[in-house]
Design a protein around this motif. Structure first.
Motif, mmCIF file in Angstrom:
data_model
loop_
_atom_site.group_PDB
_atom_site.id
_atom_site.type_symbol
_atom_site.label_atom_id
_atom_site.label_comp_id
_atom_site.label_asym_id
_atom_site.label_seq_id
_atom_site.Cartn_x
_atom_site.Cartn_y
_atom_site.Cartn_z
ATOM 1 N N TRP A 1 41.453 -17.270 27.201
ATOM 2 C CA TRP A 1 41.437 -17.695 25.798
ATOM 3 C C TRP A 1 42.688 -17.186 25.074
ATOM 4 O O TRP A 1 43.337 -17.916 24.324
ATOM 5 C CB TRP A 1 40.203 -17.157 25.076
ATOM 6 C CG TRP A 1 38.922 -17.893 25.328
ATOM 7 C CD1 TRP A 1 37.893 -17.478 26.118
ATOM 8 C CD2 TRP A 1 38.520 -19.147 24.787
ATOM 9 N NE1 TRP A 1 36.885 -18.402 26.093
ATOM 10 C CE2 TRP A 1 37.232 -19.437 25.280
ATOM 11 C CE3 TRP A 1 39.125 -20.071 23.915
ATOM 12 C CZ2 TRP A 1 36.535 -20.601 24.943
ATOM 13 C CZ3 TRP A 1 38.438 -21.221 23.575
ATOM 14 C CH2 TRP A 1 37.164 -21.472 24.089
ATOM 15 N N ARG B 1 39.248 -18.588 17.349
ATOM 16 C CA ARG B 1 37.952 -18.580 16.662
ATOM 17 C C ARG B 1 36.854 -19.197 17.534
ATOM 18 O O ARG B 1 35.702 -18.759 17.492
ATOM 19 C CB ARG B 1 38.076 -19.273 15.316
ATOM 20 C CG ARG B 1 38.894 -18.408 14.371
ATOM 21 C CD ARG B 1 39.023 -18.947 13.006
ATOM 22 N NE ARG B 1 39.699 -17.949 12.162
ATOM 23 C CZ ARG B 1 40.223 -18.224 10.997
ATOM 24 N NH1 ARG B 1 40.154 -19.448 10.496
ATOM 25 N NH2 ARG B 1 40.830 -17.275 10.306
ATOM 26 N N ARG B 2 37.210 -20.218 18.329
ATOM 27 C CA ARG B 2 36.247 -20.785 19.289
ATOM 28 C C ARG B 2 35.846 -19.735 20.320
ATOM 29 O O ARG B 2 34.689 -19.650 20.723
ATOM 30 C CB ARG B 2 36.856 -22.003 20.008
ATOM 31 C CG ARG B 2 36.407 -23.310 19.470
ATOM 32 C CD ARG B 2 36.796 -24.547 20.275
ATOM 33 N NE ARG B 2 37.407 -24.375 21.560
ATOM 34 C CZ ARG B 2 38.671 -24.682 21.853
ATOM 35 N NH1 ARG B 2 39.470 -25.170 20.943
ATOM 36 N NH2 ARG B 2 39.138 -24.509 23.071
ATOM 37 N N ARG C 1 35.833 -16.501 19.883
ATOM 38 C CA ARG C 1 34.961 -15.541 19.183
ATOM 39 C C ARG C 1 33.531 -16.100 19.111
ATOM 40 O O ARG C 1 32.561 -15.400 19.429
ATOM 41 C CB ARG C 1 35.503 -15.275 17.783
ATOM 42 C CG ARG C 1 34.647 -14.344 16.941
ATOM 43 C CD ARG C 1 35.230 -14.146 15.549
ATOM 44 N NE ARG C 1 36.499 -13.444 15.587
ATOM 45 C CZ ARG C 1 36.614 -12.123 15.719
ATOM 46 N NH1 ARG C 1 35.537 -11.378 15.827
ATOM 47 N NH2 ARG C 1 37.801 -11.556 15.726
ATOM 48 N N ALA C 2 33.395 -17.354 18.724
ATOM 49 C CA ALA C 2 32.072 -17.976 18.599
ATOM 50 C C ALA C 2 31.386 -18.089 19.963
ATOM 51 O O ALA C 2 30.175 -17.835 20.075
ATOM 52 C CB ALA C 2 32.197 -19.348 17.949
ATOM 53 N N LYS C 3 32.136 -18.451 20.984
ATOM 54 C CA LYS C 3 31.578 -18.600 22.340
ATOM 55 C C LYS C 3 31.056 -17.260 22.858
ATOM 56 O O LYS C 3 29.961 -17.179 23.405
ATOM 57 C CB LYS C 3 32.657 -19.160 23.271
ATOM 58 C CG LYS C 3 32.205 -19.387 24.677
ATOM 59 C CD LYS C 3 31.362 -20.622 24.735
ATOM 60 C CE LYS C 3 31.145 -21.097 26.150
ATOM 61 N NZ LYS C 3 30.170 -22.156 26.200
ATOM 62 N N ALA D 1 30.180 -14.655 21.108
ATOM 63 C CA ALA D 1 29.035 -14.227 20.297
ATOM 64 C C ALA D 1 27.778 -14.999 20.701
ATOM 65 O O ALA D 1 26.710 -14.403 20.863
ATOM 66 C CB ALA D 1 29.333 -14.422 18.819
ATOM 67 N N ALA D 2 27.903 -16.313 20.877
ATOM 68 C CA ALA D 2 26.743 -17.142 21.206
ATOM 69 C C ALA D 2 26.229 -16.863 22.616
ATOM 70 O O ALA D 2 25.015 -16.771 22.831
ATOM 71 C CB ALA D 2 27.101 -18.619 21.061
ATOM 72 N N GLU D 3 27.138 -16.736 23.574
ATOM 73 C CA GLU D 3 26.736 -16.589 24.982
ATOM 74 C C GLU D 3 26.371 -15.150 25.344
ATOM 75 O O GLU D 3 25.466 -14.926 26.140
ATOM 76 C CB GLU D 3 27.857 -17.053 25.903
ATOM 77 C CG GLU D 3 28.221 -18.510 25.749
ATOM 78 C CD GLU D 3 27.384 -19.430 26.601
ATOM 79 O OE1 GLU D 3 26.906 -18.999 27.658
ATOM 80 O OE2 GLU D 3 27.214 -20.593 26.189
ATOM 81 N N ASP E 1 31.650 -9.308 20.390
ATOM 82 C CA ASP E 1 32.894 -9.704 19.741
ATOM 83 C C ASP E 1 34.003 -9.691 20.787
ATOM 84 O O ASP E 1 33.883 -9.008 21.812
ATOM 85 C CB ASP E 1 33.251 -8.729 18.620
ATOM 86 C CG ASP E 1 32.363 -8.901 17.399
ATOM 87 O OD1 ASP E 1 31.899 -10.030 17.156
ATOM 88 O OD2 ASP E 1 32.131 -7.893 16.696
ATOM 89 N N GLU F 1 44.529 -12.917 17.242
ATOM 90 C CA GLU F 1 44.031 -13.674 16.086
ATOM 91 C C GLU F 1 44.656 -13.140 14.793
ATOM 92 O O GLU F 1 45.132 -13.907 13.949
ATOM 93 C CB GLU F 1 42.508 -13.598 16.029
ATOM 94 C CG GLU F 1 41.909 -14.433 14.919
ATOM 95 C CD GLU F 1 40.385 -14.382 14.915
ATOM 96 O OE1 GLU F 1 39.790 -15.184 14.167
ATOM 97 O OE2 GLU F 1 39.790 -13.545 15.627
#
Length: 175
Positions: free
Chosen positions: A94, A115-116, A118-120, A122-124, A128, A137
């Motif tokens: 990434w 940011r994608r 970071r979201a990935k 966090a979700a998976e 962080d 970033e």
């Protein structure tokens, strides 16, 4: 498998990004499909295949890093995109993709990629990003000077390399 491993490890000991890039390119060109696929299900083969696949992923990331140091960011984006589709939880991939996008003049895409990631993560995984991705970033937002792409290295085609300096190829005829 042995030649691949020898070339990848040999690239780590080379001075200069160009030499390492060439060695890693040669090593990765040898890679064909899943390692030891014909022995799938056998414990030794599964372990060795996993180890070699990790080595391939590391070599791919190191190749991208070398390409970035050589000023070849735009050439690297597609390979890193493919790697991210294959291995979406690799933070270093990434980071390299975001850096390649930034160095290609795509600041917005670079920031969206960070940011994608970071979201990935966090979700998976509920975590962080690590310091490398967080720092990148922040540096993208600040347009940090050290992120600027180096001047692209000269790449000569085999035909250009065989011509004496100062002699241009004949112009193509109009169709």
């Amino acid at each position: 498998a042995w030649q691949f491993e020898d070339e990848v490890h040999g690239a780590a000991g080379l001075d200069g990004a160009a030499a390492a890039h060439d060695r890693l390119s040669a090593a990765l060109a040898r890679w064909r499909g899943a390692a030891f696929q014909e022995f799938g299900g056998l414990a030794w083969a599964d372990l060795e295949a996993s180890r070699l696949d990790e080595l391939r992923l590391l070599a791919t990331e190191h190749l991208a890093e070398c390409a970035l140091r050589l000023g070849r960011a735009a050439e690297t984006v597609a390979d890193l995109d493919r790697l991210m589709a294959e291995q979406p939880l690799r933070e270093e991939s990434w980071r390299l993709l975001a850096l390649a996008l930034y160095q290609s003049g795509r600041q917005g895409d670079a920031l969206a990629t960070a940011r994608r990631a970071r979201a990935k993560l966090a979700a998976e995984l509920g975590v962080d990003p690590g310091p490398g991705l967080r720092d990148l970033e922040r540096d993208i937002l600040a347009q940090a000077a050290h992120l600027s792409a180096p001047a692209p290295s000269a790449r000569r085609t085999p035909a250009a390399a065989s011509r004496p300096a100062g002699i241009d190829p004949p112009a193509a005829a109009d169709a």
